[in-house]
Design an enzyme around this catalytic site. Structure first.
Site, PDB file in Angstrom:
ATOM      1  N   SER A  85     -10.242   5.722  -4.691  1.00 47.71           N
ATOM      2  CA  SER A  85     -11.142   6.857  -4.898  1.00 47.71           C
ATOM      3  C   SER A  85     -10.661   7.838  -5.968  1.00 47.71           C
ATOM      4  O   SER A  85     -11.448   8.318  -6.782  1.00 47.71           O
ATOM      5  CB  SER A  85     -11.342   7.590  -3.571  1.00 47.71           C
ATOM      6  OG  SER A  85     -10.102   8.001  -3.029  1.00 47.71           O
TER       7      SER A  85
ATOM      8  N   ARG B 170     -10.652  10.601   1.710  1.00 46.79           N
ATOM      9  CA  ARG B 170     -10.561  11.352   2.974  1.00 46.79           C
ATOM     10  C   ARG B 170     -11.866  12.085   3.242  1.00 46.79           C
ATOM     11  O   ARG B 170     -12.290  12.230   4.382  1.00 46.79           O
ATOM     12  CB  ARG B 170      -9.378  12.336   2.917  1.00 46.79           C
ATOM     13  CG  ARG B 170      -8.034  11.672   2.602  1.00 46.79           C
ATOM     14  CD  ARG B 170      -7.350  11.123   3.844  1.00 46.79           C
ATOM     15  NE  ARG B 170      -6.306  10.142   3.527  1.00 46.79           N
ATOM     16  CZ  ARG B 170      -5.039  10.420   3.248  1.00 46.79           C
ATOM     17  NH1 ARG B 170      -4.624  11.678   3.239  1.00 46.79           N
ATOM     18  NH2 ARG B 170      -4.178   9.468   2.990  1.00 46.79           N
TER      19      ARG B 170
ATOM     20  N   LYS C 290       0.858  -1.188   0.000  1.00 45.51           N
ATOM     21  CA  LYS C 290       0.000   0.000   0.000  1.00 45.51           C
ATOM     22  C   LYS C 290       0.891   1.235   0.000  1.00 45.51           C
ATOM     23  O   LYS C 290       1.711   1.422   0.905  1.00 45.51           O
ATOM     24  CB  LYS C 290      -0.911  -0.007   1.223  1.00 45.51           C
ATOM     25  CG  LYS C 290      -1.797   1.236   1.291  1.00 45.51           C
ATOM     26  CD  LYS C 290      -2.851   1.107   2.357  1.00 45.51           C
ATOM     27  CE  LYS C 290      -3.688   2.367   2.453  1.00 45.51           C
ATOM     28  NZ  LYS C 290      -4.723   2.270   3.485  1.00 45.51           N
TER      29      LYS C 290
ATOM     30  N   ARG D 203       1.003   9.910   5.684  1.00 46.03           N
ATOM     31  CA  ARG D 203       1.172   8.566   6.253  1.00 46.03           C
ATOM     32  C   ARG D 203       2.505   7.966   5.826  1.00 46.03           C
ATOM     33  O   ARG D 203       2.649   6.759   5.714  1.00 46.03           O
ATOM     34  CB  ARG D 203       0.040   7.657   5.773  1.00 46.03           C
ATOM     35  CG  ARG D 203      -1.362   8.159   6.043  1.00 46.03           C
ATOM     36  CD  ARG D 203      -2.351   7.009   5.927  1.00 46.03           C
ATOM     37  NE  ARG D 203      -3.738   7.407   5.800  1.00 46.03           N
ATOM     38  CZ  ARG D 203      -4.485   7.927   6.778  1.00 46.03           C
ATOM     39  NH1 ARG D 203      -3.958   8.168   7.970  1.00 46.03           N
ATOM     40  NH2 ARG D 203      -5.749   8.230   6.561  1.00 46.03           N
TER      41      ARG D 203
ATOM     42  N   GLU E 208       7.090  -6.564   1.196  1.00 40.22           N
ATOM     43  CA  GLU E 208       5.926  -6.443   2.087  1.00 40.22           C
ATOM     44  C   GLU E 208       4.946  -7.591   1.849  1.00 40.22           C
ATOM     45  O   GLU E 208       4.382  -8.151   2.785  1.00 40.22           O
ATOM     46  CB  GLU E 208       5.219  -5.102   1.849  1.00 40.22           C
ATOM     47  CG  GLU E 208       6.016  -3.887   2.316  1.00 40.22           C
ATOM     48  CD  GLU E 208       5.890  -3.654   3.815  1.00 40.22           C
ATOM     49  OE1 GLU E 208       5.246  -4.463   4.513  1.00 40.22           O
ATOM     50  OE2 GLU E 208       6.446  -2.648   4.295  1.00 40.22           O
TER      51      GLU E 208
ATOM     52  N   TYR F 186     -15.250   1.007  -7.021  1.00 37.14           N
ATOM     53  CA  TYR F 186     -16.515   1.686  -6.731  1.00 37.14           C
ATOM     54  C   TYR F 186     -17.524   1.500  -7.864  1.00 37.14           C
ATOM     55  O   TYR F 186     -18.682   1.825  -7.709  1.00 37.14           O
ATOM     56  CB  TYR F 186     -16.252   3.176  -6.455  1.00 37.14           C
ATOM     57  CG  TYR F 186     -15.375   3.363  -5.231  1.00 37.14           C
ATOM     58  CD1 TYR F 186     -15.907   3.232  -3.958  1.00 37.14           C
ATOM     59  CD2 TYR F 186     -14.008   3.614  -5.349  1.00 37.14           C
ATOM     60  CE1 TYR F 186     -15.103   3.355  -2.835  1.00 37.14           C
ATOM     61  CE2 TYR F 186     -13.197   3.743  -4.235  1.00 37.14           C
ATOM     62  CZ  TYR F 186     -13.754   3.613  -2.977  1.00 37.14           C
ATOM     63  OH  TYR F 186     -12.963   3.714  -1.860  1.00 37.14           O
TER      64      TYR F 186
ATOM     65  N   LYS G 188      -2.288  -1.591  -3.708  1.00 35.91           N
ATOM     66  CA  LYS G 188      -3.134  -0.402  -3.703  1.00 35.91           C
ATOM     67  C   LYS G 188      -2.300   0.858  -3.781  1.00 35.91           C
ATOM     68  O   LYS G 188      -1.304   0.944  -3.051  1.00 35.91           O
ATOM     69  CB  LYS G 188      -3.934  -0.422  -2.399  1.00 35.91           C
ATOM     70  CG  LYS G 188      -4.766   0.802  -2.127  1.00 35.91           C
ATOM     71  CD  LYS G 188      -5.417   0.657  -0.798  1.00 35.91           C
ATOM     72  CE  LYS G 188      -6.238   1.896  -0.520  1.00 35.91           C
ATOM     73  NZ  LYS G 188      -6.848   1.860   0.778  1.00 35.91           N
TER      74      LYS G 188
HETATM   75  C1  PBG Z   1      -7.108   3.428   5.333  1.00 36.82           C
HETATM   76  C2  PBG Z   1      -7.635   3.398   3.957  1.00 36.82           C
HETATM   77  C3  PBG Z   1      -7.513   4.383   2.970  1.00 36.82           C
HETATM   78  C4  PBG Z   1      -8.179   3.903   1.835  1.00 36.82           C
HETATM   79  C5  PBG Z   1      -8.708   2.666   2.164  1.00 36.82           C
HETATM   80  N1  PBG Z   1      -8.333   2.356   3.470  1.00 36.82           N
HETATM   81  C6  PBG Z   1      -6.945   5.743   3.019  1.00 36.82           C
HETATM   82  C7  PBG Z   1      -5.541   5.969   3.355  1.00 36.82           C
HETATM   83  O1  PBG Z   1      -4.737   5.049   3.489  1.00 36.82           O
HETATM   84  O2  PBG Z   1      -5.194   7.128   3.485  1.00 36.82           O
HETATM   85  C8  PBG Z   1      -8.303   4.608   0.532  1.00 36.82           C
HETATM   86  C9  PBG Z   1      -9.321   4.064  -0.386  1.00 36.82           C
HETATM   87  C10 PBG Z   1      -9.628   4.961  -1.523  1.00 36.82           C
HETATM   88  O3  PBG Z   1      -8.976   5.996  -1.738  1.00 36.82           O
HETATM   89  O4  PBG Z   1     -10.567   4.633  -2.262  1.00 36.82           O
HETATM   90  N2  PBG Z   1      -7.998   2.822   6.233  1.00 36.82           N
END
Ligand code: PBG
Length: 314
Positions: free
Chosen positions: A265, A197, A187, A208, A224, A304, A239
């Protein structure tokens, strides 16, 4: 002929629909940066899960947004917390089918960021750093609460080291031997999470980067994934998806468990926005983007567009 010789074919059962449920909402709240997506009420969430079931999707992934956020994310593992309530209600809808009918797998996001008032995926030390090991204890408790509420799959998305092993032990100790773990393995700290967000009312300031990966690194993503496989992950996930197809392909080539990818997203928002402006053919871009993720090696795709796509490809 094209159809006959197509090397990649999408099926509704490949697709997982991410869903947001927000405590205290009286009506679904549309997300400005994700046209067509909403924060659900508990009632409308159940309807969405029913629709996913009837469309033959492979799964649903639930994210909960509590009214009260605090430093420890206390609502994350509360038995009556919004995510646990939503899981119980979803379990019911998924189970109200004739014996033997295949239904979507019920997945729960196992992360603290929706529940903390600082917006980080873990708890913090006194000097404000994310405390990896203290966070593992919180994830273990969250995983058990989610399994008790009916989740089939626990989905640690916080990129803490050791999260898969810790959760596996906790599930086994609580006798949830059949509950699976989908590990967010590779990730990346990504700009493409922007719209999410808004979707979870994130309180995050800063970034992060102390726990999510640098987008420059592919080898690190493989490492990982190897660690999560060794810790007992049942599915490993990459991701975002679209900008990381190389990582996805490499993970798929070495993984001996199913591989998932999350079309996030921002990937959704870009195609929706360009489509709405008439700059690209939205529907074709949707199909192309998701098919490419499967072509690159994903067995399971979180998108989505899952519901809409299932309708097109069934
Ligand atoms: C963290 C999490 C995130 C997303 C899914 N789980 C956000 C992040 O890591 O900042 C993002 C999913 C998306 O953007 O569609 N719990």
């Amino acid at each position: 002929m094209r159809r006959l010789v197509a090397e990649t074919r999408l099926h509704p059962a490949d697709l997982v629909l991410p869903l947001f449920v927000k405590e205290g909402l009286t009506e679904p709240a549309p997300l400005a940066s994700m046209p067509g997506q909403v924060q659900h009420t508990e009632e409308s969430l159940v309807e969405a899960v029913r629709a996913a079931r009837d469309a033959g999707l492979g799964g649903v992934m639930l994210f909960g947004i509590p009214t009260v956020k605090d430093a420890n994310g206390s609502q994350a593992d509360a038995a009556d917390g919004i995510l646990q309530r939503a899981l119980r209600a979803s379990r019911k809808v998924l189970d109200e089918v004739p014996e033997g009918t295949a239904t979507p797998v019920l997945m729960a996001d196992t992360c603290l960021d929706e529940f903390t008032d600082h917006g980080h995926c873990g708890v913090l030390t006194a000097d404000g750093r994310v405390d990896n090991d203290a966070t593992l204890t919180r994830y273990a408790s969250m995983a058990v609460a989610q399994a008790k509420a009916g989740a089939d799959v626990i989905s640690p998305s916080g990129m803490m080291d050791g999260q898969v092993a810790m959760i596996r032990d906790a599930l086994d100790d609580a006798d949830f031997l059949d509950t699976s773990i989908l590990a967010y393995s590779a990730k990346y700290a990504s700009a493409y999470y922007g719209p999410f967000r808004e979707a979870v009312d994130s309180e995050l300031k800063g970034d992060r980067k102390t726990y999510q990966m640098d987008f420059a690194n592919a080898r690190e993503g493989l490492r990982e994934a190897d660690l999560d496989l060794a810790e007992g992950a049942d599915i490993v996930l990459v991701k975002p998806a679209g900008s990381y197809l190389d990582v996805l392909r490499a993970v798929a080539d070495r993984s001996d468990v199913p591989v998932a990818a999350y079309q996030v997203s921002g990937e959704y928002a870009m195609i929706e926005a360009a489509g709405a402006n008439g700059w690209i053919d939205r529907d074709r871009a949707v199909l192309e983007s998701v098919t490419s993720i499967k072509r690159a090696g994903a067995d399971v795709i979180l998108t989505y567009w899952a519901l809409e796509l299932a309708e097109w490809i069934k």
